[in-house]
Design a protein around this motif. Structure first.
Motif, PDB file in Angstrom:
ATOM      1  N   GLY A 111       0.835  -1.186   0.000  1.00 54.98           N
ATOM      2  CA  GLY A 111       0.000   0.000   0.000  1.00 54.98           C
ATOM      3  C   GLY A 111       0.872   1.240   0.000  1.00 54.98           C
ATOM      4  O   GLY A 111       2.075   1.182   0.245  1.00 54.98           O
ATOM      5  N   ARG A 112       0.258   2.370  -0.251  1.00 50.31           N
ATOM      6  CA  ARG A 112       1.009   3.627  -0.350  1.00 50.31           C
ATOM      7  C   ARG A 112       1.746   3.974   0.929  1.00 50.31           C
ATOM      8  O   ARG A 112       2.856   4.469   0.905  1.00 50.31           O
ATOM      9  CB  ARG A 112       0.041   4.739  -0.730  1.00 50.31           C
ATOM     10  CG  ARG A 112       0.726   5.956  -1.287  1.00 50.31           C
ATOM     11  CD  ARG A 112      -0.283   6.948  -1.699  1.00 50.31           C
ATOM     12  NE  ARG A 112      -0.738   7.635  -0.511  1.00 50.31           N
ATOM     13  CZ  ARG A 112      -1.057   8.898  -0.467  1.00 50.31           C
ATOM     14  NH1 ARG A 112      -1.026   9.620  -1.550  1.00 50.31           N
ATOM     15  NH2 ARG A 112      -1.444   9.456   0.646  1.00 50.31           N
ATOM     16  N   ASP A 113       1.127   3.705   2.069  1.00 49.77           N
ATOM     17  CA  ASP A 113       1.736   4.053   3.347  1.00 49.77           C
ATOM     18  C   ASP A 113       2.308   2.847   4.080  1.00 49.77           C
ATOM     19  O   ASP A 113       2.671   2.950   5.244  1.00 49.77           O
ATOM     20  CB  ASP A 113       0.713   4.747   4.248  1.00 49.77           C
ATOM     21  CG  ASP A 113       0.267   6.077   3.666  1.00 49.77           C
ATOM     22  OD1 ASP A 113       1.111   6.768   3.065  1.00 49.77           O
ATOM     23  OD2 ASP A 113      -0.922   6.412   3.808  1.00 49.77           O
ATOM     24  N   SER A 114       2.385   1.715   3.416  1.00 48.77           N
ATOM     25  CA  SER A 114       2.873   0.518   4.094  1.00 48.77           C
ATOM     26  C   SER A 114       4.392   0.437   4.029  1.00 48.77           C
ATOM     27  O   SER A 114       5.028   1.009   3.148  1.00 48.77           O
ATOM     28  CB  SER A 114       2.245  -0.738   3.491  1.00 48.77           C
ATOM     29  OG  SER A 114       2.606  -0.857   2.146  1.00 48.77           O
ATOM     30  N   VAL A 115       4.936  -0.278   4.997  1.00 49.22           N
ATOM     31  CA  VAL A 115       6.375  -0.451   5.114  1.00 49.22           C
ATOM     32  C   VAL A 115       6.666  -1.944   4.984  1.00 49.22           C
ATOM     33  O   VAL A 115       6.211  -2.729   5.811  1.00 49.22           O
ATOM     34  CB  VAL A 115       6.878   0.064   6.482  1.00 49.22           C
ATOM     35  CG1 VAL A 115       8.375  -0.132   6.616  1.00 49.22           C
ATOM     36  CG2 VAL A 115       6.484   1.510   6.699  1.00 49.22           C
TER      37      VAL A 115
ATOM     38  N   LEU B 208       6.839  -9.071   5.123  1.00 50.47           N
ATOM     39  CA  LEU B 208       5.577  -8.516   5.603  1.00 50.47           C
ATOM     40  C   LEU B 208       5.263  -7.344   4.688  1.00 50.47           C
ATOM     41  O   LEU B 208       6.032  -6.384   4.621  1.00 50.47           O
ATOM     42  CB  LEU B 208       5.694  -8.059   7.054  1.00 50.47           C
ATOM     43  CG  LEU B 208       6.184  -9.094   8.068  1.00 50.47           C
ATOM     44  CD1 LEU B 208       6.238  -8.476   9.452  1.00 50.47           C
ATOM     45  CD2 LEU B 208       5.335 -10.335   8.057  1.00 50.47           C
ATOM     46  N   MET B 209       4.153  -7.429   3.985  1.00 50.50           N
ATOM     47  CA  MET B 209       3.888  -6.494   2.894  1.00 50.50           C
ATOM     48  C   MET B 209       3.194  -5.207   3.315  1.00 50.50           C
ATOM     49  O   MET B 209       3.293  -4.204   2.631  1.00 50.50           O
ATOM     50  CB  MET B 209       3.031  -7.183   1.819  1.00 50.50           C
ATOM     51  CG  MET B 209       3.691  -8.398   1.198  1.00 50.50           C
ATOM     52  SD  MET B 209       5.196  -8.009   0.309  1.00 50.50           S
ATOM     53  CE  MET B 209       4.547  -7.065  -1.049  1.00 50.50           C
TER      54      MET B 209
ATOM     55  N   CYS C  98       2.896  -3.488   6.652  1.00 53.26           N
ATOM     56  CA  CYS C  98       3.065  -2.950   8.005  1.00 53.26           C
ATOM     57  C   CYS C  98       2.886  -1.431   7.980  1.00 53.26           C
ATOM     58  O   CYS C  98       3.377  -0.752   7.078  1.00 53.26           O
ATOM     59  CB  CYS C  98       4.451  -3.278   8.543  1.00 53.26           C
ATOM     60  SG  CYS C  98       4.664  -4.988   9.025  1.00 53.26           S
ATOM     61  N   SER C  99       2.224  -0.936   8.977  1.00 56.70           N
ATOM     62  CA  SER C  99       2.066   0.511   9.110  1.00 56.70           C
ATOM     63  C   SER C  99       3.290   1.088   9.810  1.00 56.70           C
ATOM     64  O   SER C  99       4.104   0.357  10.380  1.00 56.70           O
ATOM     65  CB  SER C  99       0.805   0.813   9.945  1.00 56.70           C
ATOM     66  OG  SER C  99       1.014   0.402  11.294  1.00 56.70           O
ATOM     67  N   GLY C 100       3.401   2.400   9.781  1.00 50.39           N
ATOM     68  CA  GLY C 100       4.481   3.057  10.506  1.00 50.39           C
ATOM     69  C   GLY C 100       4.427   2.755  11.992  1.00 50.39           C
ATOM     70  O   GLY C 100       5.465   2.563  12.636  1.00 50.39           O
ATOM     71  N   GLN C 101       3.215   2.685  12.544  1.00 47.91           N
ATOM     72  CA  GLN C 101       3.056   2.358  13.967  1.00 47.91           C
ATOM     73  C   GLN C 101       3.510   0.933  14.251  1.00 47.91           C
ATOM     74  O   GLN C 101       4.159   0.657  15.261  1.00 47.91           O
ATOM     75  CB  GLN C 101       1.598   2.547  14.409  1.00 47.91           C
ATOM     76  CG  GLN C 101       1.369   2.224  15.871  1.00 47.91           C
ATOM     77  CD  GLN C 101       2.241   3.064  16.803  1.00 47.91           C
ATOM     78  OE1 GLN C 101       2.340   4.271  16.658  1.00 47.91           O
ATOM     79  NE2 GLN C 101       2.882   2.420  17.762  1.00 47.91           N
ATOM     80  N   GLU C 102       3.196   0.015  13.341  1.00 53.17           N
ATOM     81  CA  GLU C 102       3.633  -1.366  13.532  1.00 53.17           C
ATOM     82  C   GLU C 102       5.155  -1.473  13.435  1.00 53.17           C
ATOM     83  O   GLU C 102       5.771  -2.244  14.171  1.00 53.17           O
ATOM     84  CB  GLU C 102       2.952  -2.284  12.520  1.00 53.17           C
ATOM     85  CG  GLU C 102       1.475  -2.483  12.842  1.00 53.17           C
ATOM     86  CD  GLU C 102       0.716  -3.195  11.752  1.00 53.17           C
ATOM     87  OE1 GLU C 102      -0.216  -3.953  12.094  1.00 53.17           O
ATOM     88  OE2 GLU C 102       1.032  -3.003  10.558  1.00 53.17           O
ATOM     89  N   LEU C 103       5.760  -0.700  12.551  1.00 49.03           N
ATOM     90  CA  LEU C 103       7.220  -0.683  12.466  1.00 49.03           C
ATOM     91  C   LEU C 103       7.808  -0.177  13.785  1.00 49.03           C
ATOM     92  O   LEU C 103       8.786  -0.731  14.290  1.00 49.03           O
ATOM     93  CB  LEU C 103       7.682   0.174  11.291  1.00 49.03           C
ATOM     94  CG  LEU C 103       9.180   0.175  11.024  1.00 49.03           C
ATOM     95  CD1 LEU C 103       9.678  -1.216  10.657  1.00 49.03           C
ATOM     96  CD2 LEU C 103       9.512   1.153   9.905  1.00 49.03           C
ATOM     97  N   ALA C 104       7.205   0.839  14.371  1.00 45.66           N
ATOM     98  CA  ALA C 104       7.662   1.341  15.670  1.00 45.66           C
ATOM     99  C   ALA C 104       7.511   0.265  16.746  1.00 45.66           C
ATOM    100  O   ALA C 104       8.381   0.124  17.618  1.00 45.66           O
ATOM    101  CB  ALA C 104       6.891   2.603  16.050  1.00 45.66           C
TER     102      ALA C 104
END
Length: 152
Positions: free
Chosen positions: A3-7, A68-69, A71-77
């Motif tokens: 996704g556009r904002d996914s990490v 992991l396709m 992950c959100s920024g919060q999940e990365l944190a």
């Protein structure tokens, strides 16, 4: 699909387990098989989780894992908090099953913290049969202590 904002995050050990991901993140992100070149996965003395380290002598060495396709920024944190302090988050080139490549985050053992690394590969099968249950419980306890206990 990213996704556009996914990490994207490359995992190669305990975070390949649905139960561990659920305990740590509260969900299981979309994944696909992937690999990285020029690294090796190894056991850590007294630990049930592995480390990867750069292998400059063998640039064709391969570590298989999962990407992991979404992950959100919060999940990365959250993953940053979860990972052992001896690991550094780096960006690596990851190859997918279809041969395409992309850059993803991964947690690599710091070069100044290798004295407890063993010269043998970590075993996914051994982790599943010997350590998964107790490790998932420790992950759930970690999440509770953070005050953000994910659902079981």
């Amino acid at each position: 699909m990213l996704g556009r904002d996914s990490v994207p995050v490359f995992t190669y050990g305990t975070l390949m387990s649905d139960a561990v991901l659920s305990a740590v993140l509260g969900r299981v992100p979309a994944r696909q098989d992937a690999l990285i070149m020029g690294y090796e996965r190894c056991r850590i003395l007294g630990r049930c989780y592995p480390a990867i380290r750069l292998v400059s002598d063998f640039p064709t060495s391969v570590v298989k894992g999962q990407l992991l396709m979404d992950c959100s920024g919060q999940e990365l944190a959250t993953l940053d908090e979860f990972e052992d302090p001896a690991y550094s988050r780096v960006t690596l080139k990851v190859r997918l099953r279809d041969g395409s490549e992309l850059h993803a985050r991964a947690y690599v053992r710091s070069s100044d913290s290798v004295s407890d690394l063993l010269d043998e590969d970590w075993s996914w099968d051994n982790f599943l049969t010997q350590d998964l249950s107790s490790y998932v419980e420790r992950c759930r306890e970690w999440a509770k202590l953070r005050g953000k206990s994910p659902s079981k």
